[in-house]
Design an enzyme around this catalytic site. Structure first.
Site, PDB file in Angstrom:
ATOM      1  N   THR A  78       0.851  -1.190   0.000  1.00  0.00           N
ATOM      2  CA  THR A  78       0.000   0.000   0.000  1.00  0.00           C
ATOM      3  C   THR A  78       0.885   1.238   0.000  1.00  0.00           C
ATOM      4  OG1 THR A  78      -1.788  -1.104   1.185  1.00  0.00           O
ATOM      5  CG2 THR A  78      -1.776   1.281   1.260  1.00  0.00           C
ATOM      6  N   GLY A 164      -6.262   0.293   9.756  1.00  0.00           N
ATOM      7  CA  GLY A 164      -7.605   0.756   9.446  1.00  0.00           C
ATOM      8  C   GLY A 164      -7.832   1.025   7.975  1.00  0.00           C
ATOM      9  N   CYS A 182      -2.047  -3.432  -3.574  1.00  0.00           N
ATOM     10  CA  CYS A 182      -2.803  -4.567  -3.034  1.00  0.00           C
ATOM     11  C   CYS A 182      -2.724  -5.788  -3.935  1.00  0.00           C
ATOM     12  CB  CYS A 182      -4.264  -4.178  -2.787  1.00  0.00           C
ATOM     13  SG  CYS A 182      -4.443  -2.800  -1.637  1.00  0.00           S
TER      14      CYS A 182
END
Length: 229
Positions: A78, A164, A182
């Site tokens: 990410t 999160g 991802c």
């Protein structure tokens, strides 16, 4: 948990990843061991890449030589950077929270997705989820292409969550080219700015707070400023 017991914190300046990681870990441990307050922490990071537990070395290109970190969360590579709203959630999943039953990781992830989707809807964006593709996706009305606008990566330690969601407000989208985001090559990444929506951090934060209770059942506190040490 009472209706007014969920702490919301905010950092106005970019937070170095090692500081954020250590602080999240410490808070999660204190929630578990000492009943510290559960919380949402809103922030930005300087440009960097983080590796989840499934990250493949071949999916990192990093032409700008940004720092890379092992996040220990689920998922793959990410990107984080300025213009992206990070919302780290530290929650005791031993207990139910709104639509999330106790000790139900799948329901917790679905609740994070629902929270983001409801927030996007306030700005006229239809967020969607896809089987086999983590995150929240939107259709670009100009191209008809499906692109990711929000990433989700969580870690749960003895049923206390950390890490999160990240929502692309106006980050440098070219920086996502330094990884296979991802692990998904077929689809691109988008942002509020790319979609022609001049939304500010304050507006997005207000919408996140407004939609929290309908999903997680608690009322957010006033934003508490947090500055990295």
């Amino acid at each position: 948990m009472t209706q007014n017991d969920f702490l919301w914190e905010i950092s106005k300046n970019p937070v170095p990843y090692p500081y954020a990681f250590a602080r999240m870990q410490d808070i999660a441990q204190n929630i578990r061991a000492h009943g510290a307050r559960e919380r949402v922490w809103l922030l930005e990071h300087p440009p960097l890449y983080t590796a989840g537990t499934s990250a493949k070395p071949a999916d990192l290109f990093n032409p700008n030589h940004y720092p890379t970190y092992d996040a220990g969360r689920g998922g793959q590579w990410t990107y984080h950077g300025p213009g992206q709203r990070i919302a780290y959630v530290m929650m005791d999943l031993h207990h139910p929270h709104g639509s999330v039953p106790e000790r139900d990781l799948r329901a917790y992830v679905h609740a994070l997705e629902a929270w983001v989707i409801r927030t996007l809807a306030q700005f006229g964006l239809k967020g969607e989820i896809r089987d086999g593709r983590v995150g929240v996706w939107v259709i670009d009305p100009k191209t008809g292409l499906e692109e990711k606008i929000a990433a989700i990566g969580v870690r749960v330690s003895r049923w206390v969550s950390w890490h999160g969601v990240s929502i692309n407000l106006h980050p440098a989208l070219a920086d996502f080219d330094g990884i296979v985001p991802c692990g998904i090559q077929e689809f691109g990444v988008t942002s509020f700015q790319k979609l022609g929506l001049p939304v500010t951090f304050s507006q997005l934060d207000a919408a996140l707070a407004e939609n929290w209770r309908s999903v997680f059942g608690s009322q957010p506190s006033a934003f508490t400023p947090i500055e990295a040490e």
